[in-house]
Design a protein around this motif. Structure first.
Motif, PDB file in Angstrom:
ATOM      1  N   MET A  24       0.848  -1.190   0.000  1.00  0.00           N
ATOM      2  CA  MET A  24       0.000   0.000   0.000  1.00  0.00           C
ATOM      3  C   MET A  24       0.885   1.243   0.000  1.00  0.00           C
ATOM      4  O   MET A  24       1.672   1.468   0.917  1.00  0.00           O
ATOM      5  N   LYS A  25       0.783   2.026  -1.073  1.00  0.00           N
ATOM      6  CA  LYS A  25       1.594   3.235  -1.201  1.00  0.00           C
ATOM      7  C   LYS A  25       0.812   4.432  -0.668  1.00  0.00           C
ATOM      8  O   LYS A  25      -0.005   5.035  -1.373  1.00  0.00           O
ATOM      9  N   LEU A  26       1.058   4.766   0.603  1.00  0.00           N
ATOM     10  CA  LEU A  26       0.381   5.888   1.229  1.00  0.00           C
ATOM     11  C   LEU A  26       1.275   7.120   1.199  1.00  0.00           C
ATOM     12  O   LEU A  26       2.505   7.019   1.149  1.00  0.00           O
ATOM     13  N   ILE A  27       0.661   8.280   1.255  1.00  0.00           N
ATOM     14  CA  ILE A  27       1.392   9.544   1.162  1.00  0.00           C
ATOM     15  C   ILE A  27       1.941   9.912   2.538  1.00  0.00           C
ATOM     16  O   ILE A  27       1.202   9.944   3.529  1.00  0.00           O
ATOM     17  N   GLU A  28       3.223  10.187   2.594  1.00  0.00           N
ATOM     18  CA  GLU A  28       3.909  10.360   3.868  1.00  0.00           C
ATOM     19  C   GLU A  28       3.332  11.516   4.688  1.00  0.00           C
ATOM     20  O   GLU A  28       3.143  11.388   5.899  1.00  0.00           O
ATOM     21  N   SER A  29       3.041  12.625   4.057  1.00  0.00           N
ATOM     22  CA  SER A  29       2.522  13.768   4.822  1.00  0.00           C
ATOM     23  C   SER A  29       1.148  13.462   5.418  1.00  0.00           C
ATOM     24  O   SER A  29       0.799  13.972   6.482  1.00  0.00           O
ATOM     25  N   ILE A  30       0.387  12.609   4.743  1.00  0.00           N
ATOM     26  CA  ILE A  30      -0.916  12.214   5.277  1.00  0.00           C
ATOM     27  C   ILE A  30      -0.737  11.267   6.453  1.00  0.00           C
ATOM     28  O   ILE A  30      -1.461  11.360   7.460  1.00  0.00           O
TER      29      ILE A  30
END
Length: 398
Positions: free
Chosen positions: A1-7
């Motif tokens: 799962m490629k999640l956005i780091e800032s989120i």
């Protein structure tokens, strides 16, 4: 799962927003505090806000670059008239009101995406962040459209998302074409002639006429609707009489009809009306037939659905995306937006309920259940999906 780091880094704040909304649920067209929270957050992140569309609706207008293309992302905000059984810290503080469908989570996920898109978004064009009131029976989507949503905010396509209990947490489900059913209600009043129960020959018995109509209606789906089409006709209430020795003057039938197409709905309504009126006439009774269409079928557009699937697969892998999910007979007023604009609506798995904090009710973690709670593990997943979708749609040409 490629999640956005800032989120991911902002997840605790998104969760705090979600749980605050859960503790302060508001019913359709009463979402004043919720709208205030949304507008304050958008303003804090330097996103211009339109308020009052759909009475309590909020639209964030986030523009970057010089592009003229635009996309809409929609979340619903309203709660349900349900007495919450959960007793954990963020349980509802309002008697008889509860976020039993996860709209608190939907709102929080879109806010998480809004923050990232404002601070770090890489796109050329406009993202309209649509926070809609009154999904639960109030047709808030249509009200926003009537108030000029797609005129003031001229977007090319619009997208929606709903958490889905029972589907593994974090997995996506979608299908092109019909994905959710229309929702329609009927009420039929049969006006006969009452008498003593010992003298039925002096009556025009509305109870027996109601029974005859109810039985005949069941032949509509079995014999009139094409077997390849899906439809449900449910009689949920029969009211008549007040004494055991009196044949009443009236009887009432109430229920719902759900279909995946307007053509099938047209057929069912016409046959129901004809059967009711002709059956009543055959027995010498008058029939008042009322049919109300609430929400149309939710039909995903093929091109936008294929695009959404590609975004979900690139983010979470093909194994975590069911691109032919089974449609549901539940209804959703995002259908109105898809009648006006191309777009796609997706499900995001909410799990089986194991995520709930101690103090949850003993009931299942199903939608519209007093023991339900949104799975906070989904917050960065849903927010990342919104960001990836918007950036892919409005990608910067380099």
């Amino acid at each position: 799962m490629k999640l956005i780091e800032s989120i991911i880094q902002f997840q605790s704040e998104i969760q705090a927003i979600r749980r605050d909304l859960h503790a302060h649920p508001e019913l359709c067209y009463k979402e004043q505090r919720t709208a205030d929270v949304v507008a304050e957050k958008l303003t804090e992140w330097h996103i211009p806000v339109i308020r009052g569309m759909g009475i309590t609706g909020v639209v964030g207008v986030l523009k970057k670059g010089n592009g003229e293309r635009a996309i809409g992302l929609r979340a619903d905000m309203d709660a349900l008239p349900v007495q919450e059984l959960n007793t954990f810290a963020h349980a509802s503080q309002h008697e008889g009101k509860m976020h039993a469908c996860g709209h608190d989570g939907h709102t929080a996920m879109l806010l998480g995406a809004a923050r990232h898109l404002s601070l770090h978004g890489d796109f050329d064009g406009t993202v309209y962040l649509i926070f809609q009131p009154a999904e639960e029976g109030g047709a808030g989507a249509q009200r926003m459209i009537d108030d000029g949503l797609f005129v003031q905010c001229p977007m090319e396509a619009v997208f929606g998302m709903h958490n889905w209990p029972g589907m593994p947490a974090g997995k996506f489900g979608v299908t092109p074409g019909p994905m959710m059913a229309s929702s329609n209600e009927f009420e039929v009043i049969i006006k006969g002639k009452g008498s003593h129960a010992a003298q039925p020959h002096k009556s025009v018995d509305p109870v027996m006429i109601a029974v005859q109509i109810a039985q005949s209606w069941q032949t509509i789906v079995a014999r009139n609707v094409n077997p390849n089409d899906s439809a449900v006709l449910s009689i949920t209430q029969i009211h008549s009489g007040s004494a055991t020795n009196v044949i009443p003057d009236e009887a009432t039938l109430i229920g719902t009809v759900r279909t995946f197409s307007v053509d099938v709905l047209d057929l069912i309504e016409e046959r129901m009306r004809d059967i009711a009126h002709h059956t009543g006439a055959a027995f010498g009774a008058e029939v008042d037939f009322r049919f109300h269409r609430n929400y149309p079928p939710l039909v995903n557009h093929p091109t936008e659905t294929a695009f959404a699937v590609s975004v979900m697969q690139s983010m979470s892998g093909a194994d975590n995306v069911n691109a032919t999910v089974e449609p549901t007979m539940g209804a959703e007023d995002f259908a109105f937006m898809l009648q006006s604009k191309p777009g796609c609506y997706v499900f995001l798995g909410n799990g089986s309920g194991d995520h709930r904090d101690g103090g949850h009710g003993l009931g299942p973690c199903n939608l519209h259940n007093a023991s339900y709670d949104f799975n906070d593990e989904l917050l960065p997943i849903g927010a990342s999906y919104w960001v990836n979708l918007a950036e892919a749609y409005l990608q910067v040409v380099k």
